[in-house]
Design an enzyme around this catalytic site. Sequence first.
Site, PDB file in Angstrom:
ATOM      1  N   ASP A  94       0.934  -1.196  -0.397  1.00 15.57           N
ATOM      2  CA  ASP A  94      -0.154  -0.058   0.051  1.00 15.57           C
ATOM      3  C   ASP A  94       1.042   0.957  -0.172  1.00 15.57           C
ATOM      4  O   ASP A  94       1.224   1.864   0.916  1.00 15.57           O
ATOM      5  CB  ASP A  94      -1.032   0.117   1.547  1.00 15.57           C
ATOM      6  CG  ASP A  94      -2.362   1.161   1.262  1.00 15.57           C
ATOM      7  OD1 ASP A  94      -2.043   1.748   0.238  1.00 15.57           O
ATOM      8  OD2 ASP A  94      -2.916   1.544   1.889  1.00 15.57           O
ATOM      9  N   ALA A  95       1.488   1.352  -1.143  1.00 15.16           N
ATOM     10  CA  ALA A  95       2.382   2.919  -1.401  1.00 15.16           C
ATOM     11  C   ALA A  95       1.626   3.985  -2.027  1.00 15.16           C
ATOM     12  O   ALA A  95       2.445   4.770  -2.455  1.00 15.16           O
ATOM     13  CB  ALA A  95       3.803   1.973  -2.524  1.00 15.16           C
ATOM     14  N   LYS A  96       0.599   3.425  -2.775  1.00 17.09           N
ATOM     15  CA  LYS A  96       0.287   4.967  -3.177  1.00 17.09           C
ATOM     16  C   LYS A  96       0.856   5.960  -3.800  1.00 17.09           C
ATOM     17  O   LYS A  96       1.126   7.185  -4.044  1.00 17.09           O
ATOM     18  CB  LYS A  96      -0.728   5.792  -2.355  1.00 17.09           C
ATOM     19  CG  LYS A  96      -2.213   4.925  -1.832  1.00 17.09           C
ATOM     20  CD  LYS A  96      -2.510   6.012  -0.533  1.00 17.09           C
ATOM     21  CE  LYS A  96      -3.964   4.688   0.262  1.00 17.09           C
ATOM     22  NZ  LYS A  96      -3.021   3.857   0.968  1.00 17.09           N
ATOM     23  N   ARG A  97       1.571   5.431  -5.333  1.00 14.71           N
ATOM     24  CA  ARG A  97       3.107   5.613  -6.234  1.00 14.71           C
ATOM     25  C   ARG A  97       2.480   6.442  -6.765  1.00 14.71           C
ATOM     26  O   ARG A  97       1.068   5.895  -7.283  1.00 14.71           O
ATOM     27  CB  ARG A  97       4.026   4.676  -6.347  1.00 14.71           C
ATOM     28  CG  ARG A  97       5.057   4.217  -4.928  1.00 14.71           C
ATOM     29  CD  ARG A  97       5.222   5.174  -4.580  1.00 14.71           C
ATOM     30  NE  ARG A  97       5.809   5.053  -3.670  1.00 14.71           N
ATOM     31  CZ  ARG A  97       5.816   4.597  -1.668  1.00 14.71           C
ATOM     32  NH1 ARG A  97       4.985   4.900  -1.003  1.00 14.71           N
ATOM     33  NH2 ARG A  97       7.035   4.059  -1.304  1.00 14.71           N
TER      34      ARG A  97
ATOM     35  N   ASP B  99      -1.672  10.291   2.245  1.00  6.88           N
ATOM     36  CA  ASP B  99      -2.663   8.771   2.087  1.00  6.88           C
ATOM     37  C   ASP B  99      -3.367   9.202   3.114  1.00  6.88           C
ATOM     38  O   ASP B  99      -3.694  10.651   3.454  1.00  6.88           O
ATOM     39  CB  ASP B  99      -1.590   7.768   2.711  1.00  6.88           C
ATOM     40  CG  ASP B  99      -2.243   6.283   3.310  1.00  6.88           C
ATOM     41  OD1 ASP B  99      -3.721   6.130   3.043  1.00  6.88           O
ATOM     42  OD2 ASP B  99      -1.450   5.405   2.317  1.00  6.88           O
TER      43      ASP B  99
END
Lengths: 270, 270
Positions: A94-97, B99
Amino acid sequence: MTLQKLVNQIRKKKSFLCVGLDVDLTKVPSHLLQTEDPIFEFNKAIINATHSFAVAYKPNTAFYEAYGVKGWQSLAKTIAYINENHPDIFTIADAKRGDIGNTSAMYAKAFFNDLQFDSVTVAPYMGKDSVEPFLAFEDKITILLALTSNAGAFDFQTQMVNNEELYKKVLQTSLTWENSQNLMYVVGATKAEYLKEIRKIVPNHFLLVPGVGAQGGSLDEVCEYGLNADNGLLINSSRGIIYASNGTDFAEKSREEAQKLQQQMEKWVR
Amino acid sequence: MTLQKLVNQIRKKKSFLCVGLDVDLTKVPSHLLQTEDPIFEFNKAIINATHSFAVAYKPNTAFYEAYGVKGWQSLAKTIAYINENHPDIFTIADAKRGDIGNTSAMYAKAFFNDLQFDSVTVAPYMGKDSVEPFLAFEDKITILLALTSNAGAFDFQTQMVNNEELYKKVLQTSLTWENSQNLMYVVGATKAEYLKEIRKIVPNHFLLVPGVGAQGGSLDEVCEYGLNADNGLLINSSRGIIYASNGTDFAEKSREEAQKLQQQMEKWVR
């Protein structure tokens, strides 16, 4: 891992539970702090205790990066431990890159090749060429942020773009991207009523649903509106499971919480 | 670092050049590959060669994460080297993070406390509570993506939201967030004509402009439309400087390229 293997796991375990490994050292049982790598020891114990009830693990990279090189080492050890001992379990970075093309390709390399995650979460703001380098890995899954579970989701995601909300535009546009069959979507459980609308646009894709538990969503509502023929849901719980106790019984208590969620899911599994 | 110190540096060096340290081992001179940490050795040589002409360095985290724990070590050594030897230089972690609140706080901790960067780039999709944890660090700068330099920017960023483009909505909304004075914005140089419009919304903030050089933007156009009384611009060049040569003269050549850009900037500095 193929999506079919994930679907098989869901049916076998009668669970679509994802456990979020968001390890904050200030919340870890104090007896673990004496070990060489408390984050990894914590994760290992949680994984050993919960893997019968979970089909996916999702470390959020922020919690590892906060501890620098040592944190990144804990992350590498955690994913290696899962891949070695529980190869059937689906793993999510879960890195939201998301960045311009050649840079997103480096992120894809980091999470898919170097760390060997099955999937990574990606932010949509930079559009097609920021996401397609992830989708180019055909045996991997790219999980695109659509509608998140936080208050700030209403700042932009639900704003109207040509008569539809931005998150719907994101969903629709992403379906036109190359290898869009490798997409899943993040949809916050605090907005279960939106799932019905979302399923009209992406009936067949998996949805990763954070926000059950600490963030307040209802499991039954999510299932009612979100399930499809393949089940098509991964429902995440982090704090409610991993911090069920901060004593020496933390792993046992995490198992109990994971089992409770699995039991609530059981009746929904198709 | 305070913004005033950055402005002073710009005036002193007559430059608003930012050098992007996006190190790809396949492009690094082969003689460095024998060293223990080729990425760090490369960066050190580039920094030593270019620091007279640059006011900022910007490692993009993707290029470090792609090499796993070792890559993160190279990043940590690079930022430590800059902070120790060139404390006047502004440092940017080009990480494009974002996030939910407690998770963004961990990212802020990673880049501001652990690695000691002066600033970090952040994606806006998740809204206010995903950005404010970064802004809460009052002596640090948060650089929000507004309009990026890639083709995919037209997928969502330029879509109309209530009669204005999404990126303008992002700019306007961000001004209402707590500590918005600590914001800068990423604005792609390939869209210099947009800068005039952007300056109407954020006349006083700094803009970080990627896309001059390899990505094709015009330096003079960016200056014409983007400069303000404090200069208010950081113009980034990565590949054009760091890969000016792949021989043993790579550092010398990078210096020449940095100097060329500085000379083009000199006449614009206020």
